[in-house]
Design an enzyme around this catalytic site. Structure first.
Site, PDB file in Angstrom:
ATOM      1  N   HIS A 130       0.838  -1.200   0.000  1.00 50.05           N
ATOM      2  CA  HIS A 130       0.000   0.000   0.000  1.00 50.05           C
ATOM      3  C   HIS A 130       0.874   1.251   0.000  1.00 50.05           C
ATOM      4  CE1 HIS A 130      -3.195  -2.817   1.169  1.00 50.05           C
ATOM      5  NE2 HIS A 130      -4.043  -1.880   0.790  1.00 50.05           N
ATOM      6  N   LYS A 134      -0.713   4.878   4.545  1.00 47.02           N
ATOM      7  CA  LYS A 134      -1.693   3.983   5.177  1.00 47.02           C
ATOM      8  C   LYS A 134      -1.275   3.764   6.617  1.00 47.02           C
ATOM      9  CE  LYS A 134      -3.976  -0.508   4.711  1.00 47.02           C
ATOM     10  NZ  LYS A 134      -5.314   0.042   4.962  1.00 47.02           N
TER      11      LYS A 134
HETATM   12  P1  NAD Z   1      -7.086   9.551   4.544  1.00 47.16           P
HETATM   13  O1  NAD Z   1      -6.161   9.801   5.672  1.00 47.16           O
HETATM   14  O2  NAD Z   1      -6.776  10.157   3.197  1.00 47.16           O
HETATM   15  O3  NAD Z   1      -8.571  10.054   4.928  1.00 47.16           O
HETATM   16  C1  NAD Z   1      -9.161   9.915   6.190  1.00 47.16           C
HETATM   17  C2  NAD Z   1     -10.011  11.146   6.445  1.00 47.16           C
HETATM   18  O4  NAD Z   1     -10.738  10.943   7.657  1.00 47.16           O
HETATM   19  C3  NAD Z   1      -9.173  12.429   6.626  1.00 47.16           C
HETATM   20  O5  NAD Z   1      -9.686  13.464   5.829  1.00 47.16           O
HETATM   21  C4  NAD Z   1      -9.328  12.727   8.115  1.00 47.16           C
HETATM   22  O6  NAD Z   1      -9.262  14.125   8.410  1.00 47.16           O
HETATM   23  C5  NAD Z   1     -10.721  12.163   8.371  1.00 47.16           C
HETATM   24  N1  NAD Z   1     -10.997  11.921   9.789  1.00 47.16           N
HETATM   25  C6  NAD Z   1     -10.125  11.647  10.793  1.00 47.16           C
HETATM   26  N2  NAD Z   1     -10.791  11.532  11.969  1.00 47.16           N
HETATM   27  C7  NAD Z   1     -12.113  11.740  11.696  1.00 47.16           C
HETATM   28  C8  NAD Z   1     -13.288  11.753  12.485  1.00 47.16           C
HETATM   29  N3  NAD Z   1     -13.250  11.527  13.815  1.00 47.16           N
HETATM   30  N4  NAD Z   1     -14.468  11.984  11.862  1.00 47.16           N
HETATM   31  C9  NAD Z   1     -14.531  12.221  10.528  1.00 47.16           C
HETATM   32  N5  NAD Z   1     -13.442  12.220   9.734  1.00 47.16           N
HETATM   33  C10 NAD Z   1     -12.249  11.986  10.301  1.00 47.16           C
HETATM   34  O7  NAD Z   1      -7.242   7.971   4.414  1.00 47.16           O
HETATM   35  P2  NAD Z   1      -7.770   7.142   3.154  1.00 47.16           P
HETATM   36  O8  NAD Z   1      -6.628   6.695   2.327  1.00 47.16           O
HETATM   37  O9  NAD Z   1      -8.893   7.880   2.506  1.00 47.16           O
HETATM   38  O10 NAD Z   1      -8.334   5.830   3.876  1.00 47.16           O
HETATM   39  C11 NAD Z   1      -9.403   5.917   4.803  1.00 47.16           C
HETATM   40  C12 NAD Z   1      -9.733   4.523   5.328  1.00 47.16           C
HETATM   41  O11 NAD Z   1     -10.267   3.734   4.263  1.00 47.16           O
HETATM   42  C13 NAD Z   1      -8.519   3.758   5.858  1.00 47.16           C
HETATM   43  O12 NAD Z   1      -8.916   3.028   6.997  1.00 47.16           O
HETATM   44  C14 NAD Z   1      -8.194   2.811   4.706  1.00 47.16           C
HETATM   45  O13 NAD Z   1      -7.524   1.654   5.148  1.00 47.16           O
HETATM   46  C15 NAD Z   1      -9.565   2.496   4.202  1.00 47.16           C
HETATM   47  N6  NAD Z   1      -9.662   1.985   2.835  1.00 47.16           N
HETATM   48  C16 NAD Z   1     -10.636   1.084   2.606  1.00 47.16           C
HETATM   49  C17 NAD Z   1     -10.860   0.621   1.324  1.00 47.16           C
HETATM   50  C18 NAD Z   1     -12.002  -0.349   1.077  1.00 47.16           C
HETATM   51  O14 NAD Z   1     -12.214  -0.766  -0.071  1.00 47.16           O
HETATM   52  N7  NAD Z   1     -12.756  -0.731   2.108  1.00 47.16           N
HETATM   53  C19 NAD Z   1     -10.074   1.073   0.272  1.00 47.16           C
HETATM   54  C20 NAD Z   1      -9.083   1.999   0.527  1.00 47.16           C
HETATM   55  C21 NAD Z   1      -8.885   2.469   1.829  1.00 47.16           C
END
Ligand code: NAD
Length: 235
Positions: A130, A134
């Site tokens: 990744h 991450k």
């Molecule tokens: P990222 O860091 O770019 O985004 C996370 C966002 O959440 C940020 O904007 C942050 O400010 C916000 N945040 C933090 N605390 C918060 C709160 N209490 N309330 C609301 N928002 C809050 O991360 P990302 O790359 O977008 O990944 C996010 C999640 O999705 C990770 O856990 C990742 O592993 C997961 N993910 C899942 C899939 C899937 O298919 N299920 C795919 C990719 C990533």
């Protein structure tokens, strides 16, 4: 028209989900919530469904809050343990909960193939790759793949291998985590047997790979009572 609120809306996944919801004629984006906003915005906007793509340390709290207030919640953020999911399931009833560690159909098929192959080739290791920002390791996809493999080869004794370089053992399956710029999300599952190996690999080269799965869950969650884990249930 399904009214959708996105949590973690400013993030890499959240912002991609916001655009996908805007672009779909059957969904309407009514709320965008990030770390500094209140979840109340989801209720104020009258959202039918919330999509949770915040981070591992906030996903459980946010999801519980939404379920307690009767908002169907699609969770994409990783980091929920089996115990967390069991606790959240108790809050379903007025609202449904859908959790998927990976919304890309190719990744779902990769996991299903791995589960099938493990019945015949039980020696297996997982490498997941990744992007460098991450926060959790191993990935939610790798954890779920290990769990499915362990179920499929249930009669096989777990290996007791303590060397860190041999990967982290999850349900007896070694997982190797790579974090590098330039990667979105990839996973390789390598099976070995006498004189042969079999490799299953999936690459998400762009976050758009997750969007058809997220939209499918958003549109179907109202018809899925209680808890559903895994996109495979919708395919
Ligand atoms: P990222 O860091 O770019 O985004 C996370 C966002 O959440 C940020 O904007 C942050 O400010 C916000 N945040 C933090 N605390 C918060 C709160 N209490 N309330 C609301 N928002 C809050 O991360 P990302 O790359 O977008 O990944 C996010 C999640 O999705 C990770 O856990 C990742 O592993 C997961 N993910 C899942 C899939 C899937 O298919 N299920 C795919 C990719 C990533």
């Amino acid at each position: 028209m399904v009214r959708v609120g996105v949590v973690g809306a400013a993030g890499r996944m959240g912002s991609t989900v916001c655009q996908a919801v805007r672009d779909d004629p059957e969904t309407e984006l009514v709320a965008e919530v990030d770390a500094q906003d209140s979840l109340e915005a989801i209720l104020d906007a009258g959202a039918d469904v919330a999509v949770e793509f915040s981070l591992p340390d906030s996903v459980k709290r946010n999801t519980a809050w939404l379920l307690e207030r009767g908002v169907h919640t699609v969770v994409g953020a990783t980091g929920l343990t089996a115990d967390d999911i069991a606790e959240l399931e108790k809050l379903t009833g007025p609202a449904n909960l859908f959790v998927a560690p990976n919304f890309a159909i190719g990744a779902v098929l990769m996991m299903r193939c791995a589960e099938m192959v493990a019945r015949y080739l039980p020696d297996v290791e997982i490498t997941e790759l990744h992007h460098e920002r991450k926060v959790d390791a191993p990935s939610g996809t790798a954890l779920r793949t290990a769990h499915l493999i362990a179920e499929a080869r249930r009669d096989r004794p777990a290996r007791a291998d303590e060397q860190p370089a041999r990967g982290e053992l999850v349900d007896g399956v070694p997982i190797h985590s790579v974090r590098l710029p330039g990667i979105v999300a990839s996973q390789e599952v390598v099976f070995g047997a006498q004189g042969q190996t079999l490799t299953i690999r999936h690459d998400s080269t762009d976050r758009s790979s997750f969007m058809p799965g997220v939209l499918l869950a958003v549109k179907r969650i109202a018809t899925l009572p209680g808890l559903t884990v895994g996109l495979e249930h919708l395919l």
